[in-house]
Write a protein that holds these residues in place. Structure first.
Motif, short mmCIF file in Angstrom:
data_model
loop_
_atom_site.label_atom_id
_atom_site.label_comp_id
_atom_site.label_asym_id
_atom_site.label_seq_id
_atom_site.Cartn_x
_atom_site.Cartn_y
_atom_site.Cartn_z
N THR A 1 1.59 17.49 -6.70
CA THR A 1 0.94 16.81 -5.58
C THR A 1 1.55 17.29 -4.27
O THR A 1 2.75 17.45 -4.16
CB THR A 1 1.15 15.28 -5.70
N VAL B 1 0.77 10.96 0.73
CA VAL B 1 0.43 11.78 -0.43
C VAL B 1 -0.93 12.38 -0.11
O VAL B 1 -1.89 11.66 0.18
CB VAL B 1 0.37 10.94 -1.73
N ASP C 1 -4.37 14.89 -0.70
CA ASP C 1 -5.19 15.47 -1.76
C ASP C 1 -5.09 16.99 -1.66
O ASP C 1 -4.66 17.54 -0.64
CB ASP C 1 -6.63 14.98 -1.70
N LYS D 1 12.23 8.37 -2.21
CA LYS D 1 10.79 8.16 -2.29
C LYS D 1 10.23 7.59 -1.00
O LYS D 1 9.12 7.94 -0.59
CB LYS D 1 10.44 7.21 -3.44
N GLN E 1 0.83 -1.21 0.00
CA GLN E 1 0.00 0.00 0.00
C GLN E 1 0.86 1.26 0.00
O GLN E 1 0.56 2.23 -0.69
CB GLN E 1 -0.93 0.01 1.21
N GLU F 1 2.29 1.74 -3.50
CA GLU F 1 1.26 2.25 -4.41
C GLU F 1 1.00 3.73 -4.17
O GLU F 1 0.83 4.50 -5.11
CB GLU F 1 -0.02 1.44 -4.25
N MET F 2 0.96 4.13 -2.89
CA MET F 2 0.74 5.53 -2.55
C MET F 2 1.86 6.40 -3.12
O MET F 2 1.61 7.44 -3.71
CB MET F 2 0.66 5.69 -1.03
N ARG F 3 3.09 5.95 -2.98
CA ARG F 3 4.23 6.72 -3.48
C ARG F 3 4.25 6.76 -5.00
O ARG F 3 4.72 7.73 -5.60
CB ARG F 3 5.53 6.16 -2.94
N ASN F 4 3.74 5.72 -5.65
CA ASN F 4 3.68 5.71 -7.11
C ASN F 4 2.60 6.66 -7.64
O ASN F 4 2.61 7.01 -8.82
CB ASN F 4 3.44 4.29 -7.64
N GLN F 5 1.67 7.09 -6.80
CA GLN F 5 0.63 8.05 -7.20
C GLN F 5 1.16 9.47 -7.27
O GLN F 5 0.48 10.35 -7.79
CB GLN F 5 -0.54 8.01 -6.22
N MET F 6 2.34 9.69 -6.74
CA MET F 6 2.90 11.05 -6.74
C MET F 6 3.15 11.51 -8.16
O MET F 6 3.64 10.75 -9.00
CB MET F 6 4.23 11.09 -5.97
N GLN F 7 2.81 12.75 -8.41
CA GLN F 7 3.10 13.38 -9.69
C GLN F 7 3.35 14.85 -9.42
O GLN F 7 2.99 15.36 -8.36
CB GLN F 7 1.94 13.16 -10.66
#
Length: 137
Positions: A26, A66, A68, A60, A14, A17-23
């Protein structure tokens, strides 16, 4: 034992996955509690803008959450967005802009201690010992 290992692996998955959502753009919170905006994302590192014009490279795995946009703006800028609950307390910023809320106002602004006054000889102990000091025998 198997359940504990499975649970730990699930938490790691989890987090990854959260760290891979970074763009870029953000808002994030590091594991040290610093809030920043993502500028660039690399394979193992992330470039964060910690203040306007101030950038720092982090691993990372140093990103703890991350956020919202609404939560990031509420915490960092004190934005509350639209007030739907009618509570006047929620209109206050989450983080004060300065440290004025941390100090208490002086009872009398004109009364200042005289720091230039020297101690009188009458105030010194007569036996040459500091207050509370005794002879150990």
């Amino acid at each position: 034992m198997f359940l504990m290992t499975r649970s730990a692996k699930k938490k790691q998955q989890q987090a990854m996955e959260m760290r891979n959502q970074m763009q870029p753009g953000t808002g994030v919170r590091t594991i040290g509690g610093m809030y920043a905006t993502v500028k660039e994302v690399g394979d193992d590192t992330v470039l964060l803008e910690v203040a306007p014009g101030v950038h720092a490279v982090y691993a990372k795995n140093a990103v703890g959450a991350v956020l919202d946009d609404e939560e990031y703006n509420r915490i960092v800028h004190g934005d509350t967005g639209s007030d739907t609950d009618g509570d006047p307390e929620s209109d206050l910023p989450a983080v004060p802009d300065d440290a004025s809320s941390l100090t208490e106002p002086a009872a009398d602004a004109d009364a200042k201690p005289d720091l230039t006054k020297k101690a009188d000889a009458d105030d010194a102990p007569k036996d040459g010992k500091a207050d509370g000091e005794t002879d150990a025998k």
